[in-house]
Design an enzyme around this catalytic site. Structure first.
Site, PDB file in Angstrom:
ATOM      1  N   ASN A   5     -30.827  18.800  22.872  1.00 18.03           N
ATOM      2  CA  ASN A   5     -30.119  18.366  21.671  1.00 18.03           C
ATOM      3  C   ASN A   5     -28.734  17.798  21.960  1.00 18.03           C
ATOM      4  O   ASN A   5     -28.092  17.270  21.062  1.00 18.03           O
ATOM      5  CB  ASN A   5     -29.994  19.530  20.684  1.00 18.03           C
TER       6      ASN A   5
ATOM      7  N   ASP B  44     -40.717  13.178  25.206  1.00 17.33           N
ATOM      8  CA  ASP B  44     -41.946  13.673  24.593  1.00 17.33           C
ATOM      9  C   ASP B  44     -42.044  13.147  23.165  1.00 17.33           C
ATOM     10  O   ASP B  44     -41.030  12.913  22.512  1.00 17.33           O
ATOM     11  CB  ASP B  44     -41.959  15.208  24.596  1.00 17.33           C
TER      12      ASP B  44
END
Length: 189
Positions: free
Chosen positions: A69, A94
């Site tokens: 993040n 991903d």
């Protein structure tokens, strides 16, 4: 003639606990790419970075080492420090909106809830960079997403990873070639 500078970014989470998680496929692909070159990572507390210089192209290989993040801090720092424009950045990540194994190269777009991409967009101030999206499948409910992306691949998926990594590498090589061709085009001025 000036050198073309490209930034290849694999995003994931640092540490052995996360090494084989779905969320870390960006690290897996970038490591495989780097293994096929003569370069090696130099690591500090914020990121691992490698560099190759061949045929007028400088390629930086970046693995942010803060959690997914917060990936944007390292991406923005390396891009700014080296004068790399967003259209010369490729982020490998991903993608839960694709079934396992589907690969797609995309320029720009939203983050689709991917917090690593969200942070990169925020820190770069643009979403115009390229992405290589690696399908990891999707859990049955939205509440399971975090646990799902932080889980390891299923054994039958794990068997297919080496082949899919090779396909990913070819897509990256093609992207590098396209960027190089675009860079070398004579201007219309």
């Amino acid at each position: 003639m000036a050198n073309l500078k490209l930034l290849l970014v694999g995003i994931g989470n640092p540490g052995p606990k996360y090494a084989y998680n779905r969320h870390n496929i960006g690290f897996v692909i970038l490591d495989s790419l780097l293994n096929s070159s003569s370069a090696s990572y130099q690591t500090n507390s914020k990121y691992s970075l490698a560099r190759t210089d061949e045929e007028g192209v400088t390629i930086f290989y970046l693995k942010p080492l803060e959690f997914m993040n917060l990936s944007g801090k390292a991406v923005a720092e390396i891009a700014k420090k080296n004068g790399i424009s967003p259209e010369n950045i490729l982020v490998i990540h991903d993608e839960i909106d694709f079934e396992f194994g589907k690969l797609k190269l995309k320029e720009g777009g939203g983050h689709a809830g991917h917090n690593g991409l969200r942070n990169i967009v925020e820190k770069l101030g643009t979403n115009t960079f390229f992405r290589l999206r690696f399908g990891v499948g999707k859990p049955s409910t939205a509440s399971e997403v975090s646990d799902y992306v932080l889980s390891n691949f299923f054994p039958e998926e794990k068997e297919k990873i080496p082949e899919l990594v090779q396909v990913s590498l070819q897509k990256i090589y093609d992207w590098v070639r396209e960027r190089k061709n675009e860079f070398q085009k004579p201007s219309d001025i």
